[in-house]
Design an enzyme around this catalytic site. Structure first.
Site, PDB file in Angstrom:
ATOM      1  N   HIS A   1       0.825  -1.250  -0.011  1.00 40.57           N
ATOM      2  CA  HIS A   1      -0.001  -0.172   0.137  1.00 40.57           C
ATOM      3  C   HIS A   1       0.865   1.341   0.002  1.00 40.57           C
ATOM      4  O   HIS A   1       1.982   1.117   0.381  1.00 40.57           O
ATOM      5  CB  HIS A   1      -0.889  -0.156   1.253  1.00 40.57           C
TER       6      HIS A   1
ATOM      7  N   ASP B   1       2.961  -4.568   7.963  1.00 34.40           N
ATOM      8  CA  ASP B   1       1.790  -3.822   7.966  1.00 34.40           C
ATOM      9  C   ASP B   1       0.475  -5.081   8.075  1.00 34.40           C
ATOM     10  O   ASP B   1       0.467  -5.825   7.214  1.00 34.40           O
ATOM     11  CB  ASP B   1       1.720  -3.206   6.531  1.00 34.40           C
TER      12      ASP B   1
ATOM     13  N   GLN C   1      -4.587  -5.413   6.688  1.00 34.67           N
ATOM     14  CA  GLN C   1      -5.309  -6.473   6.328  1.00 34.67           C
ATOM     15  C   GLN C   1      -5.566  -7.777   6.572  1.00 34.67           C
ATOM     16  O   GLN C   1      -6.160  -8.541   6.392  1.00 34.67           O
ATOM     17  CB  GLN C   1      -5.062  -6.477   4.462  1.00 34.67           C
TER      18      GLN C   1
ATOM     19  N   LYS D   1     -10.726  -1.687  10.408  1.00 35.23           N
ATOM     20  CA  LYS D   1     -10.396  -2.850   9.671  1.00 35.23           C
ATOM     21  C   LYS D   1     -11.059  -4.103  10.205  1.00 35.23           C
ATOM     22  O   LYS D   1     -11.202  -5.021   9.794  1.00 35.23           O
ATOM     23  CB  LYS D   1      -9.122  -3.241   8.963  1.00 35.23           C
TER      24      LYS D   1
ATOM     25  N   CYS E   1      -4.646   2.299  -3.784  1.00 36.13           N
ATOM     26  CA  CYS E   1      -3.302   2.728  -2.911  1.00 36.13           C
ATOM     27  C   CYS E   1      -2.212   1.862  -3.249  1.00 36.13           C
ATOM     28  O   CYS E   1      -1.486   1.557  -2.065  1.00 36.13           O
ATOM     29  CB  CYS E   1      -3.773   3.255  -1.562  1.00 36.13           C
TER      30      CYS E   1
END
Length: 403
Positions: free
Chosen positions: A120, A197, A200, A223, A361
């Protein structure tokens, strides 16, 4: 899992869009919020609203206790060793920037950073800015046509110049699950730190930061059924102590004079100013909600949705799915030959179906595939196979109208 009972927890799922029942398949952008989390937010502002850590009065103490209890919930959920290794932030982007800013003091010209091709923008741009400030060099792990990282090339990129490796746990654009255990182990073998990260990944699985042996792990509450504007940074204590504060202000200080300021201990060193108190408390409530359902059950059910959705969408003539790894989360990113993804998204919205279109993104991924973007359908544990049938019918109609 009683899906219909779970769906009762999400009032928005009763909405109609353009006269059609809402089918919400934009969960990778933000998940929906259950009543239990909404009730927590209302309860806070109705009964506990006060600034934290500083006050001796009852409301302040109660709000502080709730906020710090939420930190401990997050610590337990991610299995951090210490509660002060959990830093509240405004979200994943803030968390990444905090670390990138801190490394400005630790890097020199010629040092190397490694990023994956699947990132991202929020896990690319802060590091590019860091390289501009320090003279460090950014290197990229390439991807293949399946959307998987070329791990043999990663091994070749690593050297004693490598200081930091950063990679997403799961690709937001493709749903591919990256081999982060291998990425972390190989980086540590050359003395490099690793930031993952997890924005997700956290809606689908329960990461164990100690088992992963990761140095930094970041996530956003919105999220995973929580509110927007709050997230977390996990950092190993040794690394958090090395990094300088990201912002100056109240709360992050030990003592201030006009000659010199000394900084507070962890976690307050990185939490300047009045935080999103209600958001932090609601983040804990969201984690409670998802754990009550159970992440094993969530993952198994979402894998069913992924398999079903993949099979049904693949039956549509001219449709191509991007990211066809065997290791995927419940995200399907696709295009139909000769049709712009924006046009498909616009038509299916008229039929009540919410999907994301564009480059998500993650423009380097789209450049790799030589496409302007994709249609992305992302499923959550409160979605159903019947909703996938509605999506497929809507996409077929869009295809027929636009061909």
């Amino acid at each position: 899992m009683d899906i219909q009972k779970i769906r009762e927890d999400f009032p928005i799922l009763k909405r109609e869009i353009n006269g059609y029942p809402l089918v919400y398949f934009d969960n990778a952008a933000t998940s929906q919020t259950p009543k239990q989390v909404m009730d927590c937010i209302v309860d806070y502002y109705s009964n506990y609203n006060a600034n934290i850590h500083r006050g001796v009065h009852t409301l302040s103490q109660e709000a502080t206790d709730l906020y710090e209890a939420s930190r401990k919930k997050i610590q337990a959920h991610f299995n951090a060793k210490k509660d002060y290794e959990i830093i509240f932030t405004s979200g994943t982007t803030h968390s990444i920037n905090l670390v990138a800013n801190g490394f400005s003091a630790l890097l020199k010209e010629g040092d190397e950073l490694i990023v994956s091709a699947l990132e991202h923008h929020s896990n690319i741009v802060p590091w590019q800015m860091l390289c501009e400030r320090t003279g460090a060099v950014l290197k990229v792990i390439p991807m293949d046509e399946n959307g998987e990282l070329k791990m043999d090339v990663y091994s070749e990129l690593l050297s004693d110049k490598t200081k930091l490796v950063f990679c997403n746990h799961i690709s937001n654009a493709l749903g591919v699950i990256n081999p982060i255990e291998e990425i972390i182990a190989k980086a540590h073998a050359v003395g490099a730190a690793v930031l993952i990260d997890g924005a997700q990944a956290c809606p689908h699985i329960k990461p164990d930061v100690q088992a992963l042996d990761v140095d930094f792990y970041v996530a956003s509450a919105h999220k995973m059924c929580g509110p927007t504007g709050v997230g977390m940074l996990y950092g190993k204590e040794e690394w958090l102590k090395k990094l300088p504060p990201y912002q100056g202000g109240g709360e992050m200080i030990a003592e201030v004079t006009f000659e010199k300021t000394t900084y507070a201990d962890l976690p307050h060193k990185f939490e300047a100013g009045t935080p999103n108190i209600c958001g932090g408390i609601a983040f804990g409530a969201a984690i409670d909600y998802m754990n009550n359902i159970g992440f094993d059950a969530i993952l198994a059910y979402e894998n069913e949705l992924l398999k079903y959705g993949t099979e049904k969408l693949n039956e549509i003539e001219g449709l191509k799915i991007y990211g066809v790894s065997d290791k995927k989360a419940s995200v399907i990113s696709f295009n139909i030959e000769g049709i712009h993804p924006y046009d498909i998204g616009t038509i299916v919205d008229k039929l009540g179906v919410a999907v994301r279109t564009g480059h998500h993104c993650a423009q380097p991924i789209m450049d790799f595939f030589k496409i302007p973007g994709t249609v992305r359908a992302s499923f959550a544990f409160y979605n159903t196979k019947e909703e996938i049938d509605v999506l497929v019918a809507a996409v077929k109609k869009a295809s027929m109208m636009l061909s």
